[in-house]
Each structure stands twice: as structure tokens, then as C-alpha cells.
Design a protein around this motif. Sequence first.
Motif, mmCIF file in Angstrom:
data_model
loop_
_atom_site.group_PDB
_atom_site.id
_atom_site.type_symbol
_atom_site.label_atom_id
_atom_site.label_comp_id
_atom_site.label_asym_id
_atom_site.label_seq_id
_atom_site.Cartn_x
_atom_site.Cartn_y
_atom_site.Cartn_z
ATOM 1 N N GLU A 182 -8.036 4.999 -1.084
ATOM 2 C CA GLU A 182 -6.725 5.436 -0.586
ATOM 3 C C GLU A 182 -6.850 6.418 0.565
ATOM 4 O OE1 GLU A 182 -2.363 6.671 -2.325
ATOM 5 O OE2 GLU A 182 -4.138 7.105 -3.547
ATOM 6 N N ASN A 183 -7.772 7.372 0.460
ATOM 7 C CA ASN A 183 -7.911 8.361 1.516
ATOM 8 C C ASN A 183 -8.335 7.722 2.831
ATOM 9 O OD1 ASN A 183 -10.102 10.352 2.958
ATOM 10 N ND2 ASN A 183 -8.296 11.476 2.243
ATOM 11 N N TYR A 184 -9.189 6.697 2.755
ATOM 12 C CA TYR A 184 -9.617 6.020 3.980
ATOM 13 C C TYR A 184 -8.462 5.232 4.583
ATOM 14 C CZ TYR A 184 -13.225 4.139 7.150
ATOM 15 O OH TYR A 184 -13.999 3.817 8.256
ATOM 16 N N ALA A 185 -7.619 4.647 3.744
ATOM 17 C CA ALA A 185 -6.449 3.933 4.250
ATOM 18 C C ALA A 185 -5.542 4.887 5.024
ATOM 19 C CB ALA A 185 -5.685 3.293 3.100
ATOM 20 N N ILE A 226 -8.517 2.496 -5.691
ATOM 21 C CA ILE A 226 -7.168 1.937 -5.640
ATOM 22 C C ILE A 226 -7.273 0.442 -5.342
ATOM 23 C CG2 ILE A 226 -6.781 2.236 -3.154
ATOM 24 C CD1 ILE A 226 -3.970 3.320 -3.864
ATOM 25 N N ALA A 227 -6.225 -0.302 -5.636
ATOM 26 C CA ALA A 227 -6.205 -1.718 -5.269
ATOM 27 C C ALA A 227 -6.276 -1.838 -3.746
ATOM 28 C CB ALA A 227 -4.933 -2.378 -5.796
ATOM 29 N N PRO A 228 -6.849 -2.924 -3.233
ATOM 30 C CA PRO A 228 -6.998 -3.060 -1.779
ATOM 31 C C PRO A 228 -5.701 -2.805 -1.016
ATOM 32 C CG PRO A 228 -8.191 -4.796 -2.880
ATOM 33 C CD PRO A 228 -7.424 -4.082 -3.948
ATOM 34 N N ILE A 229 -5.859 -2.083 0.089
ATOM 35 C CA ILE A 229 -4.750 -1.768 0.982
ATOM 36 C C ILE A 229 -4.971 -2.515 2.290
ATOM 37 C CG2 ILE A 229 -3.650 0.066 2.341
ATOM 38 C CD1 ILE A 229 -4.359 1.980 0.030
ATOM 39 N N PHE A 230 -3.939 -3.206 2.752
ATOM 40 C CA PHE A 230 -4.015 -4.014 3.962
ATOM 41 C C PHE A 230 -3.171 -3.373 5.061
ATOM 42 C CE2 PHE A 230 -4.829 -6.660 0.358
ATOM 43 C CZ PHE A 230 -5.852 -7.521 0.757
ATOM 44 N N LEU A 231 -3.767 -3.158 6.222
ATOM 45 C CA LEU A 231 -3.069 -2.591 7.366
ATOM 46 C C LEU A 231 -3.244 -3.535 8.556
ATOM 47 C CD1 LEU A 231 -4.284 1.129 7.104
ATOM 48 C CD2 LEU A 231 -2.169 0.167 6.197
ATOM 49 N N ASP A 232 -2.150 -4.074 9.062
ATOM 50 C CA ASP A 232 -2.202 -4.991 10.199
ATOM 51 C C ASP A 232 -1.529 -4.345 11.422
ATOM 52 O OD1 ASP A 232 -3.508 -6.882 8.764
ATOM 53 O OD2 ASP A 232 -1.857 -8.319 8.664
#
Length: 236
Positions: A182-185, A226-232
Amino acid sequence: MPASKPSDPDADTSAHRPLRTFGRIKSRPIKPLQAALFDSLLPSIAVPDPAAGPIDPMALMAGSTSAWLEIGFGGGEHLAAQAARNPDTVILGCEPFLNGVASLLRHVDEGGLKNVRIHADDARAVVQALNPASLDRVMILFPDPWHKARHNKRRLVQDEFVADLVRVLKPGGRLRFVTDWENYADWAREKFDANPALQFTGPADRHAAPDDHVVTRYEEKKLGDIAPIFLDFVRI
């Protein structure tokens, strides 16, 4: 790419090379059949040496209609699947983890994939060598998180690297970042948002995998917090 770190992460502080953004480069012994592909297959599909001069990705495969870059392809399942779905797209993959390179070589060999090009080392050198506005898409999947605050400087996503990505993306080119930390997201979102040439495009639910996503073995291990976070994003 698996979440790992070198045994002495602060050892490579030479002024002559950038800080490593990745951890281990090899773990278990590579199977003989895969090891043989380093000699028989890799030389013919290797990305040209970035130190030799500029790289035009479209020139790496005759008849290609677009060029993509995947950074940190891990075991290669995602890249191989994308290559099979998009045979007219030349896909460059960068991965310093040799076991991952061996795995992708097996996927390329078994799948008869003709549109994959591999750089078995740091992606930053390739990005710096690519011609401006030469990529249609960049994918950064599960980079080493360096989740301890004192190691955040080693994260791949930094202001300078984001600027490099913007330089090589075509207008309208797409960028995807995926992490299970989460922190990296949050860190990556801040870095990407800070560049005025990138516009966030979703998804609205950041845990919702886009339709074209391919689940990998690493993702299934659920090693993050955390579950995968997707950023587009799109290059404007």
C-alpha cells in the motif's frame, strides 16, 4: 518481480552507478533445459546493449505495429501472455532476476513467440537508451517495494525515472503500475501525479484488475500487505 532485497542493501553506493532498485539476481539452480536457452535463444532476442547507442524498439521486429515495455517481468507469465495476445506488438522485457529470465525464455520457446525481446538487467539503462516517443505502453508490475523508510531511495519509481518514462512514451501512450504494498502504491501515485505529462485514468476501484491483466504466480502468493493495486495513466 518478487519482493526481495540484497543482503547488504547499502553496499552498492558507488558514485559510478545508480542505486540498485532490485534485490536478488538468482536463487535456486536454473534447470538445465532453461539454462541452455541462455545460449541458444537469448542472443537472438536480446535487446541491444544500451551502452552501444540509441534503441529504436520498432526496429527490433519487422512488421511491428507498436512497442511495449514491461519492467520486472518476474516469471514471465504476464509478458508471454501479452505477447501471444498481441503478435504484431514487439514487447521488450527487463528483468535482472536470472531465474525469471530463464522462465520467460521457456515461455518464449514453448509458445513460439516471435515478438519478445529481453534485457536481463536493470531496466533503467534501456529506458535511457530508447528513442523519444518510441513506446506505446509501459507496464511496471510488482517492483521490489523497499518498504522500510530508509530504503525508499532504492525504489524504482522516482521523479527522475518518471521523467524518463514520459520521454519515451508516445502522446496517448499508456503506463500501468501494479503493487501489493500500500505504501508503494501511494508513493507511486504521488510521483506519477507530480509529472504534468501524465494523467491518471483509473481504475476507480484501485483493486479492480483491468480486463487485459494477466494474473501471475507471484501475484497469487500474496506476499505484500494488501491486495494488488492497479494504477493506470496516459501520456498527454
